[in-house]
Design an enzyme around this catalytic site. Structure first.
Site, PDB file in Angstrom:
ATOM      1  N   ARG A 102       0.825  -1.221   0.000  1.00 49.69           N
ATOM      2  CA  ARG A 102       0.000   0.000   0.000  1.00 49.69           C
ATOM      3  C   ARG A 102       0.853   1.263   0.000  1.00 49.69           C
ATOM      4  NH1 ARG A 102      -5.473  -1.148   3.561  1.00 49.69           N
ATOM      5  NH2 ARG A 102      -6.566  -2.033   1.797  1.00 49.69           N
ATOM      6  N   LYS A 148     -18.510 -13.736   4.632  1.00 49.34           N
ATOM      7  CA  LYS A 148     -19.806 -13.067   4.759  1.00 49.34           C
ATOM      8  C   LYS A 148     -20.588 -12.917   3.462  1.00 49.34           C
ATOM      9  CE  LYS A 148     -17.748 -10.305   7.983  1.00 49.34           C
ATOM     10  NZ  LYS A 148     -16.988  -9.230   7.433  1.00 49.34           N
ATOM     11  N   GLY A 206      -8.334  -7.566   1.146  1.00 47.75           N
ATOM     12  CA  GLY A 206      -7.108  -7.795   1.919  1.00 47.75           C
ATOM     13  C   GLY A 206      -6.769  -9.268   2.097  1.00 47.75           C
ATOM     14  N   GLY A 265     -13.524  -3.104   0.690  1.00 45.36           N
ATOM     15  CA  GLY A 265     -14.881  -2.542   0.700  1.00 45.36           C
ATOM     16  C   GLY A 265     -15.116  -1.590  -0.455  1.00 45.36           C
TER      17      GLY A 265
END
Ligand code: AMP
Length: 402
Positions: A41, A202, A358, A381
């Site tokens: 990053r 999820k 990630g 996200g």
């Protein structure tokens, strides 16, 4: 999301020579103690930072890291990033523990044009996550221009993402441009067959993305913990595997929609099973789709791997988000690692491969194939929300400037 429709300025279109520039970066890097475990990053922001330093800008870096609590703050400090930044940028990098007032001002005054200043983790200030106006205004007062290069944070309406652009003119940096370009390519006119692979824990996070992807892909593969909610929706027994009970009806609708559209939707047909989630647990591969009473599915089975690998080899565009199993435990990581290698082979053979999230990037790193994808998205996200067709607050704020 269409950049044009949002009217976004780009860093290369504005004259920043000798200016004091605030840059929102996403340095939410994994750390063990004070050691940065993955610098991706940071490295990804280099084109933007080089551009600014070469234009003789005082370059003021803003970032958050993790979810610091008042009790455990020190472990979230950005200070350990200083030597890495100095090394990568090759210029002095100053550090300020404060965000407001004379002390941060004097650190910035001390920095020369063409040098950088890193501010402490923005989430140490309560105003950041509350999107507090006063906090945003005082940050904005530190610079003359704002560059947004924190792709992974664009879906959050925080002071440094939507507040600062209310007070400073701004543009998007090279990393944000690169990420948008690849996602546009996937959502615009992908070369076919277009395959999407979704995994992870999820279902609730990914319902919107699945709907959007169903409009576009030729094949959708579902593995990882998500698969069990889809199996439960088909009346297949899943033992003690992870299931989101309140999403079973959503899964049913998705399966029905796929059927009606003749879209190929494949849910992992076999599983690696354990009775307890622990590294040395006894492991068995299921004979069929069902997970027996008392067992937990923790990775895809060999048959699934074969099937998914075959689909990867046939595809020309592939999007992957979410590991195929509890890859953090080496014994349950095989499916995810092998899939990563199949993706690397597909890239070599000319497919466009895009990986986001990630955990999925961590899988690529473990498999040693991070550099072998067409594009690794730094956003989790944010990538999913863009794929759902949502407008990201961080971009909206910039496009609403006069
Ligand atoms: P997500 O944030 O939804 O992409 O989920 C990532 C997490 O999913 C990782 O931490 C994995 O350990 C977890 N995961 C993948 N497969 C399974 C599974 N079969 N059961 C429970 N968790 C899983």
């Amino acid at each position: 999301m269409d950049k044009q429709a949002l009217k976004l300025k780009r860093i290369q279109d504005v004259d920043l020579e000798n200016k004091k520039v605030l840059v929102r970066v996403d340095y939410n890097v994994p750390m063990e103690g004070t050691k940065v475990m993955d610098k991706t990053r940071i490295q990804e922001t280099l084109p933007t930072l080089r551009h600014l330093l070469d234009a003789n800008c005082k370059t003021i870096l803003l970032s958050h890291r993790g979810r610091p609590t008042t009790k455990a703050r020190d472990q979230f400090s950005l200070k350990p990033l200083l030597p890495i930044l100095k090394d990568i940028l090759g210029v002095p990098v100053h550090f300020s523990e404060d965000f407001m007032g004379s002390s941060v001002q004097s650190v910035i005054d001390k920095a020369k044009p063409g040098e950088a200043v890193l501010l402490e983790n923005l989430r140490f200030h309560p105003g950041e996550e509350k999107n507090d106006n006063t906090f945003a205004k005082s940050l904005a007062q530190l610079g003359e221009y704002f560059i947004q290069d924190a792709f992974g944070t664009l879906h959050r309406a925080h002071a440094s993402t939507v507040g600062v652009p209310r007070y400073l003119p701004g543009a998007i940096g090279y990393l944000v441009q690169k990420e948008l370009k690849f996602l546009d390519r996937v959502l615009g006119n992908p070369e076919r067959p277009f395959l999407a692979i979704l995994g992870g824990a999820k279902v609730s996070d990914k319902i919107g993305v699945i709907h959007r992807l169903m409009d576009r892909v030729d094949t959708l593969l579902i593995g990882g913990g998500m698969a069990y909610t889809f199996l439960a929706a088909q009346g297949v027994s899943v033992g003690k595997s992870l299931v989101e009970k309140n999403k079973i009806s959503d899964a049913e609708k998705i399966i029905e929609e796929a059927y009606n559209r003749s879209l190929e939707l494949l849910v992992s047909p076999d599983h690696l099973m354990v009775k307890e989630i622990k590294p040395d647990a006894e492991m068995v591969v299921s004979q069929a789709m069902a997970v027996q009473e008392g067992w937990i599915g923790v990775d895809i089975g060999l048959h699934t791997l074969e099937l998914f690998t075959e689909k990867i080899a046939e595809a020309k565009t592939i999007f992957w988000n979410g590991p195929m199993g509890i890859f953090e435990i080496p014994a349950f990581a095989q499916g995810s690692l092998e899939l990563a290698k199949a993706m690397a082979k597909a890239t070599e053979e000319g497919a466009m491969t895009i990986v986001g999230g990630g955990d999925t990037l961590a899988v690529l790193a473990k498999a040693g194939v991070s550099k072998k994808m067409t594009h690794c998205s730094t956003g989790g996200g944010a990538t999913l929300e863009l794929m759902e067709g949502k407008t990201l607050p961080g971009l909206l704020a910039l496009s609403q400037q006069e």
